[in-house]
Design an enzyme around this catalytic site. Structure first.
Site, mmCIF file in Angstrom:
data_model
loop_
_atom_site.group_PDB
_atom_site.id
_atom_site.type_symbol
_atom_site.label_atom_id
_atom_site.label_comp_id
_atom_site.label_asym_id
_atom_site.label_seq_id
_atom_site.Cartn_x
_atom_site.Cartn_y
_atom_site.Cartn_z
ATOM 1 N N LYS A 146 28.901 0.816 -2.613
ATOM 2 C CA LYS A 146 27.742 -0.024 -2.306
ATOM 3 C C LYS A 146 26.946 -0.369 -3.572
ATOM 4 O O LYS A 146 26.993 0.331 -4.584
ATOM 5 C CB LYS A 146 26.833 0.684 -1.288
ATOM 6 N N ARG B 249 33.210 6.723 5.774
ATOM 7 C CA ARG B 249 33.925 5.437 5.778
ATOM 8 C C ARG B 249 34.066 4.975 4.332
ATOM 9 O O ARG B 249 33.066 4.726 3.657
ATOM 10 C CB ARG B 249 33.158 4.414 6.611
#
Length: 454
Positions: free
Chosen positions: A399, A434
């Site tokens: 991210k 994830r």
């Protein structure tokens, strides 16, 4: 609904379907399913217990007849009192009535000494009071707390796929599940354009590599949810994901991996979720928690699969706005409250509580500092009373906030930052991570489990 191990979820869910098959019974909501060691007769397998709240026009004895009929349909077989049986349906409470009949005692005469009954009951009515207790101030929650610490070690269970062991979210020694990301999109922020069903041989190689590296869930997506991503529509999204899911399902069955690997569909569209589950997916992973398609929660309930409800505000085009990243009442408290509302909506739509997983939505309607706060204090979020016992998926992989910390603009080069975030998530109590970099993060999770969950 106690049931001795080996656990067969199909029986529990079949009992629920049979219970509400007639118009005179409506199943309002359920507790989670709780697994405990056997009580009284201890030389038997583990038991699964849950509580249902119903509305009915049936009087108590006709309701008991209905329950016993369901037990018979499910071939209940009982050898000794409190011993092994396939299914056992009891009336715990009937409004505030006290019933003493030869066939039926309500409230259930042993419920107050049984933590495996009080635990799921307290998920539904923790502040209610037993109608026959002499001390009217004692709630079910207080009664549960008053019992000596149980050696039964209860934990909730959440099914992933039909043949896979369930998640045991309250078991300290549980193993972290690895959800690998398989994006079939040309525009995803990290791996757009890499995978496509136009080259099935290459896709099969990638899928096999994910499985070999330790993926236990393969998450297939056909619509990018990066900020301001273009909306491709349900037809194109289905065209991208359905062939891949069929391929993965075929590989799982050919290699007899049904107990090791499940499939999730990353979508916020109900028609895509339906097509994916019919093609072989086990889990619906909805980044909007059911807010972007009002048909999603009802569809999941009808499909009977497990669902991941993620916290997000707005949609991918608006989620980074100041309005959606403002949390004046506190970040964790607000996420907990808003996810609690999504859980309520899911239950109202008919999704069983034991089928629900949560995701705090790292990178979705969150600033970089807010993402760090979630990871730093994740255990506090897990402890939100309305969400207690539910498992969590955490997805910090590659991210942007990690890139800002590291000074790394290329998403694929954020592996070490992802590893640190994954370790923090496991420490905080994540049940599923994830990730894009499956081998590296599976190893990271394995070490983190050895440190904190051994």
């Amino acid at each position: 609904m106690p049931q001795s191990a080996p656990f067969t979820l199909n029986l529990v869910e079949a009992a629920c379907r049979l219970l509400e098959a007639h118009e005179d019974v409506r199943l309002v909501r359920t507790s989670g399913l709780w697994e405990t060691k056997a009580m009284y007769v201890t030389n038997q397998g583990d038991f699964i217990n849950g509580v249902c709240e119903i509305e009915t026009t049936l009087e108590p004895i006709p309701l008991l007849d209905r329950l016993q009929s369901i037990e018979n349909q499910l071939k209940r077989h009982k050898t000794i009192d409190k011993g092994p049986r396939t299914i056992d349906l009891d009336i715990l409470l009937y409004q505030d009535q006290i019933i003493n009949e030869p066939r039926l005692q309500v409230p259930h005469k042993l419920m107050l000494e049984r933590p495996f009954v009080l635990q799921p009951l307290c998920e539904l009515i923790p502040s209610s009071k037993h109608p026959s207790l002499p001390e009217p101030s004692i709630t079910y929650q207080r009664q549960l707390q008053s019992l000596a610490k149980s050696s039964l070690s209860p934990t909730t269970i959440t099914p992933l796929a039909a043949d896979m062991p369930p998640i045991t979210a309250l078991l300290q020694s549980r193993r972290t599940q690895v959800m690998s990301i398989l994006n079939l999109t040309p525009d995803s922020f990290s791996d757009g354009g890499i995978h496509s069903t136009s080259d099935m041989a290459a896709l099969e190689t990638t899928i096999q590599a994910h499985i070999d590296a330790g993926a236990t869930i393969i998450d297939v997506g056909g619509q990018s949810t990066r900020p301001k991503a273009a909306d491709v529509g349900e037809d194109e999204e289905s065209r991208r994901v359905v062939p891949a899911i069929r391929k993965i399902r075929g590989m799982i069955e050919q290699q007899q991996l049904q107990r090791r690997v499940g499939i999730s569909i990353d979508t916020f569209r109900a028609p895509v979720a339906r097509a994916a589950v019919e093609a072989g997916a086990d889990i619906v992973n909805d980044v909007s928690g059911g807010t972007l398609d009002t048909a999603m929660l009802g569809t999941v309930a009808e499909l009977g699969c497990s669902v991941v409800l993620m916290h997000m505000r707005g949609d991918p085009s608006t989620m980074t706005s100041k309005e959606h990243t403002s949390y004046p009442d506190g970040l964790l408290a607000t996420i907990g409250r808003e996810l609690g509302a999504r859980v309520d909506a899911a239950e109202a739509a008919g999704i069983r509580r034991w089928r629900i997983m949560l995701d705090p939505g790292i990178g979705f309607a969150k600033t970089g500092e807010q993402n760090l706060e979630i990871l730093r204090s994740f255990d506090q979020l897990r402890a939100t009373p309305a969400l207690s016992g539910l498992p969590w998926v955490v997805g910090p992989s590659r991210k942007r906030f990690l890139g800002h910390i590291l000074g790394v603009s290329e998403a694929r080069e954020r592996v070490w930052g992802t590893a640190a975030a994954v370790s923090a998530a496991v420490y905080g109590g994540a049940d599923v991570i994830r990730v894009h970099d499956v081998q590296e993060m599976a190893q990271t999770a394995k070490v983190a489990d050895a440190i904190w969950r051994s």
